[in-house]
Design a protein around this motif. Structure first.
Motif, short mmCIF file in Angstrom:
data_model
loop_
_atom_site.label_atom_id
_atom_site.label_comp_id
_atom_site.label_asym_id
_atom_site.label_seq_id
_atom_site.Cartn_x
_atom_site.Cartn_y
_atom_site.Cartn_z
N ARG A 2 0.82 -1.21 0.00
CA ARG A 2 0.00 0.00 0.00
C ARG A 2 0.86 1.26 0.00
N GLU A 5 2.57 1.72 -3.38
CA GLU A 5 1.60 2.17 -4.37
C GLU A 5 1.42 3.69 -4.33
N CYS A 6 1.24 4.20 -3.11
CA CYS A 6 1.01 5.65 -2.94
C CYS A 6 2.25 6.46 -3.31
N GLU A 8 4.70 5.60 -5.36
CA GLU A 8 4.95 5.54 -6.80
C GLU A 8 4.01 6.45 -7.57
N TRP A 9 2.75 6.50 -7.15
CA TRP A 9 1.78 7.38 -7.82
C TRP A 9 2.23 8.83 -7.69
N MET A 10 2.63 9.22 -6.49
CA MET A 10 3.03 10.61 -6.26
C MET A 10 4.26 10.95 -7.09
N ASP A 11 5.23 10.03 -7.14
CA ASP A 11 6.45 10.26 -7.91
C ASP A 11 6.15 10.35 -9.40
N ASP A 12 5.30 9.43 -9.89
CA ASP A 12 4.95 9.45 -11.31
C ASP A 12 4.20 10.73 -11.68
N PHE A 13 3.31 11.16 -10.80
CA PHE A 13 2.54 12.38 -11.08
C PHE A 13 3.46 13.59 -11.16
N SER A 16 5.38 13.63 -14.32
CA SER A 16 4.58 13.78 -15.54
C SER A 16 4.55 15.21 -16.05
#
Length: 309
Positions: A2, A5-6, A8-13, A16
């Motif tokens: 969990r 997941e959070c 990685e999302w923040m890093d990818d965003f 971007s």
């Protein structure tokens, strides 16, 4: 997965955006670091409020408009809290003195000691009001202390325990405390109920003393008995402060820290909380000693029904 997941999302965003101006450090610091950051940034927010101009802005941020007489720090704490914290009222006098007429000791049907005591609750858990049994008033009615309530509201952190006094006790200012070398504070002995359930103003509770801590306030020994509600709640079975720590880890530290922070918030430096927790035998010795002082006070009563004011 969990947390990963959070993260990685923040890093990818952030990546971007394509500008490369943001870097997420994946090291996760512990809870103590988190709390230190929160407290540090809360202090910075208070500083920001104190800088607010009459227009209600500070450093380009809208803070809030205030009157010239309003203390910004007090308003900062009180404004968001007061709407959420329940309001309490003092019980109407009944002709019974909550200081003198309530039995200190709890006895069984054979009139034998149970090891339990009674206390009169003055400040409910979760409140921001100060109520006190009034030693100088007829029938010792409970009344709200407006100045104390205002200070609590300015502090802004609701009381995390039930707080009251032990009936039929008296902290004699003519007796010097043998452990801390300070006289009594001329009031009934205070009690701090560690249990988690709120108790109403003026309610009488059966409790089990587990320990005691000493607050030196304006040069007087203002002992606090640490106890649990023996009738209900998850801590009712606790027989020691160690039991409380096992059943509710961090509970005692939470209560001690609140009390210390509140006393320091006055800014006068006249109160020192000694964090050493004395055991149940010391607590009971204090109760019995102050019960004896109360009996002496009664013996000094004049025909008017008063003694030492």
């Amino acid at each position: 997965g969990r947390i990963a997941e959070c993260m990685e999302w923040m890093d990818d965003f952030k990546k971007s955006g394509g500008k490369g101006e943001a870097t997420l450090h994946f090291k996760i610091h512990d809870a103590s670091t988190a709390i230190k950051l929160i407290e540090q940034d809360h202090a910075s927010w208070r500083t920001l409020l104190a800088e607010a101009a009459p227009t209600g802005t500070a450093r380009g941020h809208w803070v809030r408009q205030r009157s010239k007489s309003e203390d910004p720090a007090a308003a900062a704490h009180a404004a968001p809290m007061l709407a959420e914290v329940p309001r309490h009222t003092a019980p109407a006098p009944t002709g019974v003195s909550l200081w003198h007429d309530v039995d200190l000791r709890v006895k069984d049907w054979l009139d034998e000691e149970t090891g339990l005591f009674r206390y009169v609750n003055e400040m409910p858990k979760g409140s921001l009001q100060k109520f006190e049994v009034q030693p100088h008033l007829p029938e010792n009615a409970i009344e709200e202390d407006p100045k104390g309530s205002s200070r609590l509201a300015a502090f802004g952190r609701p009381v995390p325990f039930n707080y009251g006094c032990l009936p039929q006790t008296y902290r004699d200012p003519e007796h010097v405390d043998e452990l801390y070398g300070a006289p009594g504070d001329d009031d009934p002995l205070d009690i701090l109920d560690l249990s988690g359930e709120a108790v109403g103003v003026g309610e009488v509770v059966q409790c089990r003393p587990l320990g005691a801590v000493c607050l030196i306030d304006e040069g007087r020994a203002d002992w606090k008995i640490l106890a649990v509600n023996a009738e209900r709640g998850p801590l009712a079975a606790a027989r020691s402060v160690e039991d409380v720590e096992r059943l509710a880890p961090g509970r005692i530290a939470e209560c001690m820290e609140w009390m210390d922070d509140f006393k320091k918030s006055g800014g006068k430096g006249e109160a020192t909380l000694h964090f050493k927790i004395h055991d149940a035998s010391t607590a009971i010795k204090l109760i019995e000693q102050d019960h004896a002082s109360w009996r002496t006070l009664l013996a000094e009563a004049a025909p008017t029904g008063t003694a030492r004011g």
